[in-house]
Design an enzyme around this catalytic site. Structure first.
Site, PDB file in Angstrom:
ATOM      1  N   GLY A   5      -2.299   2.805 -46.239  1.00 31.33           N
ATOM      2  CA  GLY A   5      -3.051   1.300 -46.520  1.00 31.33           C
ATOM      3  C   GLY A   5      -4.084   0.653 -46.842  1.00 31.33           C
ATOM      4  N   ALA A   6      -5.459   1.461 -46.822  1.00 31.57           N
ATOM      5  CA  ALA A   6      -6.503   1.189 -46.201  1.00 31.57           C
ATOM      6  C   ALA A   6      -6.841   1.666 -47.979  1.00 31.57           C
ATOM      7  CB  ALA A   6      -7.114   2.439 -46.202  1.00 31.57           C
TER       8      ALA A   6
ATOM      9  N   GLY B 267      -7.647  -4.729 -48.463  1.00 33.68           N
ATOM     10  CA  GLY B 267      -7.156  -5.772 -47.389  1.00 33.68           C
ATOM     11  C   GLY B 267      -7.761  -5.487 -45.669  1.00 33.68           C
ATOM     12  N   ILE B 268      -6.775  -5.210 -45.123  1.00 36.76           N
ATOM     13  CA  ILE B 268      -7.721  -5.143 -43.466  1.00 36.76           C
ATOM     14  C   ILE B 268      -7.536  -3.747 -43.195  1.00 36.76           C
ATOM     15  CG2 ILE B 268      -6.894  -6.920 -42.972  1.00 36.76           C
ATOM     16  CD1 ILE B 268      -4.466  -5.122 -40.737  1.00 36.76           C
ATOM     17  N   GLY B 269      -6.489  -2.471 -44.353  1.00 36.35           N
ATOM     18  CA  GLY B 269      -7.226  -1.090 -44.212  1.00 36.35           C
ATOM     19  C   GLY B 269      -8.065  -0.665 -44.338  1.00 36.35           C
TER      20      GLY B 269
ATOM     21  N   TYR C   3      11.568  -8.476 -45.159  1.00 32.94           N
ATOM     22  CA  TYR C   3      10.388  -8.209 -45.168  1.00 32.94           C
ATOM     23  C   TYR C   3       9.982  -8.490 -43.409  1.00 32.94           C
ATOM     24  CZ  TYR C   3       5.227  -8.550 -44.306  1.00 32.94           C
ATOM     25  OH  TYR C   3       3.998  -8.310 -43.096  1.00 32.94           O
TER      26      TYR C   3
END
Length: 275
Positions: free
Chosen positions: A11-12, A15-17, A158
């Site tokens: 998930g990079a 966002g935060i990734g 979720y």
């Protein structure tokens, strides 16, 4: 001198990734950027000069292929950051026959970790799960209905998978810490990112509001806990098996988060499903 680590972040591509990948690469680590979109993943990798792999966690064959690529490319893996995940709208099933939220947020990272386990043990690795405060607010794990066939709601599904991330962390610690693997889960805070986009859910509308986004942390701020866990030393800088909020073990958690029998049952049921 800081140890140079090989750090795989799923998930990079956003966002935060992506923010964590930038920071960790900047401080000298070997970072492998993993994302679903070839275009976005490649763009982040080129921007920072890192390696990249593409995998869609809604396809378990992609996860198996990713594991094979990582084993071929990385003689050691010091950190596996299971950061990929999302919230989706109406209940749908993947090509593998699993409810999408359950597969993408729990089953796929569980499978990836299991496929890499020998390498993680040999490397004395840390395995980090990006969880959420949603685990406490809406999570409820029912081992007889892991795919929410009876009570599906996007937010409930979720929150439940984020609780499963915490349970997976605890059981991973129980099974493998004596063999050198450490594990932690964390809540990154409320971050202004692409989270929930395209889900058609209530969360997408709320998180997309300019008023709400004005109060959200940037991905650069949100990635700080992931970076600290990745760079830190288990047993010195953080506690293996724990779930972190605001830089310390969470004071309030879902009552199910500490259920060792449930954590064991989730692991066993996940293995059965993947068999």
């Amino acid at each position: 001198m800081q140890q140079v680590k090989t750090i795989v972040i799923t998930g990079a591509s956003d966002g935060i990734g992506a923010a964590a990948a930038r920071r960790l690469h900047r401080t000298g680590h070997r970072v492998v950027v993993v994302g679903r979109s070839p275009e976005k993943t490649g763009a982040i990798a080129r921007e920072i000069g890192a390696e990249s792999q593409v995998a869609d966690f809604a396809r378990l064959d992609d996860v198996r292929g990713l594991a094979a690529e990582l084993l071929a490319a990385c003689p050691r893996i010091d950190v596996l950051a299971n950061n990929a995940g999302g919230i989706f709208g109406a209940r749908t099933t993947t090509v593998d026959g699993f409810e999408r939220t359950f597969q993408v947020n729990h089953l796929a990272p569980f499978l990836l970790t299991r496929l890499l386990m020998d390498r993680l043990v040999a490397s004395g690795a840390s395995v980090i799960q990006t969880s959420s405060v949603g685990a406490r607010l809406t999570g409820r794990v029912d081992l007889d209905d892991l795919q929410h066939e009876r009570d599906f709601g996007a937010v409930r599904a979720y929150g439940t998978t984020k609780l499963e991330n915490i349970l997976f962390t605890a059981e991973l610690h129980r099974r493998y810490h004596a063999r050198g693997v450490s594990a932690a889960a964390f809540h990154p805070g409320s971050v202004a990112s692409g989270f929930g986009s395209g889900s058609g859910s209530f969360v997408q509308h709320v998180m997309g509001s300019p008023v709400v986004r004005a109060f959200l942390a940037s991905p650069e701020k949100g990635c700080e806990q992931l970076v600290r866990l990745a760079e830190g030393t288990p047993g010195v800088d953080w506690e293996s098996g724990a779930y972190y909020e605001k830089g310390r073990p969470a004071r309030r958690t879902n009552p199910q988060a500490g259920d060792a029998a449930l954590a064991r049952g989730l692991w066993e049921r996940s293995e059965d499903l993947l068999a």
